[in-house]
Design an enzyme around this catalytic site. Sequence first.
Site, mmCIF file in Angstrom:
data_model
loop_
_atom_site.group_PDB
_atom_site.id
_atom_site.type_symbol
_atom_site.label_atom_id
_atom_site.label_comp_id
_atom_site.label_asym_id
_atom_site.label_seq_id
_atom_site.Cartn_x
_atom_site.Cartn_y
_atom_site.Cartn_z
ATOM 1 N N LYS A 115 -16.351 -7.083 5.492
ATOM 2 C CA LYS A 115 -15.135 -7.887 5.394
ATOM 3 C C LYS A 115 -14.676 -8.414 6.757
ATOM 4 O O LYS A 115 -13.672 -9.097 6.831
ATOM 5 C CB LYS A 115 -13.986 -7.068 4.782
ATOM 6 C CG LYS A 115 -14.073 -6.895 3.296
ATOM 7 C CD LYS A 115 -12.781 -6.274 2.786
ATOM 8 C CE LYS A 115 -12.698 -6.276 1.296
ATOM 9 N NZ LYS A 115 -11.424 -5.728 0.817
ATOM 10 N N ARG A 129 -1.599 -5.929 -8.337
ATOM 11 C CA ARG A 129 -0.464 -6.801 -8.092
ATOM 12 C C ARG A 129 -0.356 -7.908 -9.131
ATOM 13 O O ARG A 129 0.723 -8.325 -9.482
ATOM 14 C CB ARG A 129 -0.585 -7.451 -6.708
ATOM 15 C CG ARG A 129 -0.481 -6.491 -5.567
ATOM 16 C CD ARG A 129 -0.855 -7.177 -4.308
ATOM 17 N NE ARG A 129 -2.209 -7.704 -4.477
ATOM 18 C CZ ARG A 129 -3.042 -8.020 -3.516
ATOM 19 N NH1 ARG A 129 -2.671 -7.901 -2.285
ATOM 20 N NH2 ARG A 129 -4.250 -8.462 -3.760
ATOM 21 N N HIS A 136 0.832 -1.202 0.000
ATOM 22 C CA HIS A 136 0.000 0.000 0.000
ATOM 23 C C HIS A 136 0.869 1.255 0.000
ATOM 24 O O HIS A 136 0.623 2.189 -0.767
ATOM 25 C CB HIS A 136 -0.894 0.049 1.250
ATOM 26 C CG HIS A 136 -1.940 -0.998 1.319
ATOM 27 N ND1 HIS A 136 -2.125 -1.781 2.444
ATOM 28 C CD2 HIS A 136 -2.867 -1.401 0.424
ATOM 29 C CE1 HIS A 136 -3.132 -2.603 2.230
ATOM 30 N NE2 HIS A 136 -3.594 -2.408 1.010
ATOM 31 N N SER A 161 -2.911 -7.471 2.590
ATOM 32 C CA SER A 161 -3.330 -7.427 3.997
ATOM 33 C C SER A 161 -3.726 -8.810 4.488
ATOM 34 O O SER A 161 -3.474 -9.156 5.644
ATOM 35 C CB SER A 161 -4.497 -6.455 4.165
ATOM 36 O OG SER A 161 -4.077 -5.135 3.964
#
Length: 160
Positions: free
Chosen positions: A42, A91, A18, A129
């Site tokens: 989430k 990514r 990030h 994460s």
Amino acid sequence: MMKSCIYPGTFDPITNGHLDVIRRASNVFDKVIVAVALNESKTPYFDYHKRIELAKLATKDLLSVEVIGFDNLLVDFAKSQNINTVVRGLRAVSDFEYELQIGYANASLWSQFETVYFMPSLKNAFISSSIVRSVLRHNGDISSLVPKQVYQKIKEEYAN
């Protein structure tokens, strides 16, 4: 004229990947707002206020970066900030399909909405994460995955 962007995410927690994207965005935009989403769907590992705190710690030395929490639609948040450009990190190819859908959905809600994609450097391309949370749950070493200040704060507050 000053050009600003929003970098939205759950940031659960903020990672070196990030931070890589934030630094890249700050090289292109005059101001970067890191927008930490409440996003309880989430079921985040870290609570909302902690995620904001960790993002502020990670970006405290970046003068053109501001961290703000939000709990509404991204498009509505962007309008409230008078910013029509968001930054997203890519990514892998698997990220692209998801991000493309989100970008189109947001553009359908606001025709002036633009999404700009940045790729993190190769050394940060694998970091997510969810990987950090998995390593944390198993008492592993996350020091190379998150910014130093974030690592120290997590170590202080969450050590067994």
